[in-house]
Design an enzyme around this catalytic site. Structure first.
Site, PDB file in Angstrom:
ATOM      1  N   GLU A   1     -16.979 -17.739 -45.103  1.00  0.00           N
ATOM      2  CA  GLU A   1     -16.753 -16.712 -46.137  1.00  0.00           C
ATOM      3  C   GLU A   1     -17.738 -16.819 -47.292  1.00  0.00           C
ATOM      4  O   GLU A   1     -17.345 -17.058 -48.433  1.00  0.00           O
ATOM      5  CB  GLU A   1     -15.345 -16.883 -46.722  1.00  0.00           C
ATOM      6  CG  GLU A   1     -14.220 -16.863 -45.733  1.00  0.00           C
ATOM      7  CD  GLU A   1     -12.887 -17.293 -46.357  1.00  0.00           C
ATOM      8  OE1 GLU A   1     -12.873 -17.826 -47.491  1.00  0.00           O
ATOM      9  OE2 GLU A   1     -11.868 -17.081 -45.705  1.00  0.00           O
TER      10      GLU A   1
ATOM     11  N   GLY B   1     -20.065 -15.847 -50.352  1.00  0.00           N
ATOM     12  CA  GLY B   1     -20.169 -14.770 -51.330  1.00  0.00           C
ATOM     13  C   GLY B   1     -21.548 -14.815 -51.942  1.00  0.00           C
ATOM     14  O   GLY B   1     -22.474 -14.122 -51.531  1.00  0.00           O
TER      15      GLY B   1
ATOM     16  N   TYR C   1     -18.964 -20.029 -67.968  1.00  0.00           N
ATOM     17  CA  TYR C   1     -19.308 -21.299 -67.284  1.00  0.00           C
ATOM     18  C   TYR C   1     -20.582 -21.932 -67.841  1.00  0.00           C
ATOM     19  O   TYR C   1     -21.122 -22.847 -67.230  1.00  0.00           O
ATOM     20  CB  TYR C   1     -19.557 -21.075 -65.794  1.00  0.00           C
ATOM     21  CG  TYR C   1     -18.596 -20.173 -65.080  1.00  0.00           C
ATOM     22  CD1 TYR C   1     -17.256 -20.523 -64.928  1.00  0.00           C
ATOM     23  CD2 TYR C   1     -19.029 -18.976 -64.513  1.00  0.00           C
ATOM     24  CE1 TYR C   1     -16.386 -19.695 -64.247  1.00  0.00           C
ATOM     25  CE2 TYR C   1     -18.161 -18.142 -63.825  1.00  0.00           C
ATOM     26  CZ  TYR C   1     -16.841 -18.510 -63.707  1.00  0.00           C
ATOM     27  OH  TYR C   1     -15.990 -17.682 -63.027  1.00  0.00           O
TER      28      TYR C   1
ATOM     29  N   CYS D   1     -18.530  -8.860 -80.560  1.00  0.00           N
ATOM     30  CA  CYS D   1     -18.164  -9.548 -81.801  1.00  0.00           C
ATOM     31  C   CYS D   1     -17.542 -10.908 -81.574  1.00  0.00           C
ATOM     32  O   CYS D   1     -16.401 -11.147 -81.969  1.00  0.00           O
ATOM     33  CB  CYS D   1     -17.205  -8.670 -82.585  1.00  0.00           C
ATOM     34  SG  CYS D   1     -17.912  -7.052 -82.818  1.00  0.00           S
TER      35      CYS D   1
ATOM     36  N   TYR E   1     -20.742 -12.180 -58.779  1.00  0.00           N
ATOM     37  CA  TYR E   1     -19.865 -12.416 -59.923  1.00  0.00           C
ATOM     38  C   TYR E   1     -20.481 -11.872 -61.213  1.00  0.00           C
ATOM     39  O   TYR E   1     -20.304 -12.429 -62.288  1.00  0.00           O
ATOM     40  CB  TYR E   1     -19.524 -13.917 -60.048  1.00  0.00           C
ATOM     41  CG  TYR E   1     -18.998 -14.489 -58.755  1.00  0.00           C
ATOM     42  CD1 TYR E   1     -17.733 -14.134 -58.297  1.00  0.00           C
ATOM     43  CD2 TYR E   1     -19.763 -15.348 -57.967  1.00  0.00           C
ATOM     44  CE1 TYR E   1     -17.250 -14.620 -57.085  1.00  0.00           C
ATOM     45  CE2 TYR E   1     -19.286 -15.841 -56.760  1.00  0.00           C
ATOM     46  CZ  TYR E   1     -18.037 -15.469 -56.326  1.00  0.00           C
ATOM     47  OH  TYR E   1     -17.557 -15.958 -55.133  1.00  0.00           O
TER      48      TYR E   1
HETATM   49  N1  LLP Z   1     -13.495 -17.924 -50.025  1.00  0.00           N
HETATM   50  C1  LLP Z   1     -12.562 -18.196 -50.958  1.00  0.00           C
HETATM   51  C2  LLP Z   1     -11.196 -18.481 -50.552  1.00  0.00           C
HETATM   52  C3  LLP Z   1     -12.931 -18.208 -52.326  1.00  0.00           C
HETATM   53  O1  LLP Z   1     -12.017 -18.497 -53.250  1.00  0.00           O
HETATM   54  C4  LLP Z   1     -14.270 -17.942 -52.696  1.00  0.00           C
HETATM   55  C5  LLP Z   1     -14.682 -17.937 -54.106  1.00  0.00           C
HETATM   56  C6  LLP Z   1     -15.191 -17.642 -51.677  1.00  0.00           C
HETATM   57  C7  LLP Z   1     -14.775 -17.649 -50.351  1.00  0.00           C
HETATM   58  C8  LLP Z   1     -16.634 -17.329 -51.965  1.00  0.00           C
HETATM   59  O2  LLP Z   1     -17.264 -18.377 -52.619  1.00  0.00           O
HETATM   60  P1  LLP Z   1     -18.871 -18.366 -52.823  1.00  0.00           P
HETATM   61  O3  LLP Z   1     -19.479 -18.401 -51.427  1.00  0.00           O
HETATM   62  O4  LLP Z   1     -19.250 -17.137 -53.528  1.00  0.00           O
HETATM   63  O5  LLP Z   1     -19.144 -19.603 -53.582  1.00  0.00           O
HETATM   64  N2  LLP Z   1     -16.803 -16.505 -60.639  1.00  0.00           N
HETATM   65  C9  LLP Z   1     -17.368 -17.786 -60.278  1.00  0.00           C
HETATM   66  C10 LLP Z   1     -17.170 -18.106 -58.811  1.00  0.00           C
HETATM   67  C11 LLP Z   1     -15.719 -18.112 -58.366  1.00  0.00           C
HETATM   68  C12 LLP Z   1     -15.547 -18.359 -56.890  1.00  0.00           C
HETATM   69  C13 LLP Z   1     -14.156 -18.103 -56.480  1.00  0.00           C
HETATM   70  N3  LLP Z   1     -13.915 -18.226 -55.081  1.00  0.00           N
HETATM   71  C14 LLP Z   1     -18.840 -17.794 -60.681  1.00  0.00           C
HETATM   72  O6  LLP Z   1     -19.346 -16.800 -61.183  1.00  0.00           O
HETATM   73  O7  LLP Z   1     -19.507 -18.818 -60.531  1.00  0.00           O
END
Ligand code: LLP
Length: 420
Positions: free
Chosen positions: A274, A276, A317, A345, A374
């Protein structure tokens, strides 16, 4: 970053000058490169070719339907965490049998929606969810494939707020409890326990924590099979890092693919992954314009027309995003420590403090790189600021894939109460 570069001194997405987009669409605007999205998807697919793996794009990282559709056309499924994301994925052309529904607090309505739409798999995160889902699916006369999200107690991730795999986090089910739930599931109607899932965190570049978590899964598969249970699927979650800094190479995807094969290849299971940000982060930039510059207390500030509501990652972050001028500086030796902020602000609305950049003047266009994951998907209307426009580029063509929000869309549905 692929497909974003200077051509004749002007910063371009593929071969489209961003200045042209700024003139026609305004700023702030997110710009996505179709070729970059496709490139990352294909690289990962290639590295996983030795195993029976499917890629479900984590829609939370970028949920624009044009992005989901681009990946769906290459065969991607979708990893979703809400009814809204399932709806987007279906609407963008992802077949239901490629949609996975994860998340620690799915509501009954969301579970019912997922079952009715016969999605591929629901990832179970608690005993209550297991029982509720069984009831819902039984009432609908359906059988839903499920996997259990295991908490392997492996902590990893670029920031404590995005690390999920340690024992006391809210995510998943402990290894011991997963065994008892797997057993319990055999006697529940409306569900079919197919396997296990993990997701240990995000922005992970080292293969070792993935390997540690997958080894936990492999051992569990053996133990479950010894007890006579069917285990035919493993969902490995997301988490592979994207490149935010030039001097960082990112995870070695070939080594990752080889590790998956080594640790899980002999189990004879279907594998789901999965990702992202690995796919979407480098495929997007945020184009913004300087509004004013000023000096306060010995510090040089540049105030942009983008703010923390558009790109929240630096404020939330302290995330780093490279910033580049749209017009290439003729003399890049003339750097000046500058604090780059948005107009919102609060002091937290800071993209970067005292970064050495070429001098920026009012009206200059700049881009934040690696903002495709994100970025827009976490944007808000804070300070009643319209959501930015989104554009997709392919070669020398570009299209608006979501127009800038209008003010009426921000507050037009609010109701002024009449009390008598
Ligand atoms: N699968 C599950 C169950 C997840 O919770 C997430 C991300 C992904 C896949 C995808 O993760 P990735 O491959 O994108 O790392 N907003 C934060 C990142 C939060 C990730 C939440 N879960 C940021 O901007 O760094």
């Amino acid at each position: 970053m692929r497909h974003f570069s200077y051509i004749d001194g002007e910063f371009c997405a593929e071969s489209v000058p961003l200045r042209e987009i700024a003139q026609k669409v305004g700023t702030p605007t997110y710009i996505y490169s179709k070729a970059t999205l496709e490139h990352h998807y294909k690289i990962l697919e290639k590295c996983l070719s030795g195993v029976n793996a499917r890629i479900a794009f984590a829609v939370k990282s970028n949920s624009n339907r044009a992005v989901i559709n681009t990946l769906a056309q290459l065969g991607a499924g979708a990893d979703t965490v809400s009814e809204g994301e399932i709806r987007r994925a279906l609407n963008a052309g992802v077949p239901a049998n490629k949609i996975v529904f994860s998340g620690v607090g799915k509501t009954k309505a969301e579970l019912e929606f997922a079952v009715k739409n016969q999605i591929h798999q629901i990832n179970i995160e608690s005993i209550q969810e297991l029982e509720t889902l069984s009831q819902i699916a039984t009432n609908l006369g359906q059988t839903q494939d499920i996997v259990f999200r295991v908490n392997p107690d492996v902590a990893a991730g670029g920031h404590e707020k995005i690390s999920t795999g340690y024992a006391s986090s809210k995510f998943g089910i402990s290894v011991e409890r997963t065994f008892s739930l797997y057993e319990k599931a055999q006697n529940l109607s409306g569900i079919r326990a197919c396997g296990l899932a993990v997701h240990i965190g995000s922005q992970i570049s080292d293969i070792a924590p993935f390997e540690a978590a997958y080894k936990v899964l492999a051992q569990m598969v053996h133990n479950l099979r010894d007890k006579g249970f069917n285990v035919s699927r493993l969902d490995l979650g997301g988490g592979l890092a994207a490149v935010y800094q030039d001097d960082f190479e990112g995870p070695d995807l070939e080594a990752y693919g080889a590790m998956v094969k080594r640790v899980l290849g002999d189990l004879g299971v279907e594998i789901e992954i999965e990702p992202g940000r690995l796919i979407s982060a480098n495929a997007g930039v945020l184009l913004t314009r300087a509004v004013v510059t000023k000096e306060n207390g010995g510090r040089e500030f540049c105030v942009l027309d983008a703010a923390m509501n558009d790109l929240m990652r630096p404020a939330l972050y302290e995330a780093y995003h490279q910033m580049l001028p749209v017009k290439k500086a003729l003399d890049s030796t003339n750097l000046m420590p500058t604090t780059i902020v948005g107009p919102i602000c609060e002091t937290g609305d800071t993209f970067t403090k005292d970064r050495n950049v070429e001098p920026i003047n009012p009206d200059d266009l700049v881009v934040f790189m690696s903002a495709g994951a994100y970025g827009f998907s976490m944007a808000s209307n804070y300070n009643s600021r319209p959501l930015a426009a989104e554009v997709m580029v392919s070669g020398d063509k570009w299209q608006i894939v979501r127009p800038r929000q209008t003010y009426d869309e921000i507050y037009g549905k609010e109701i002024l109460p009449v009390w008598e």
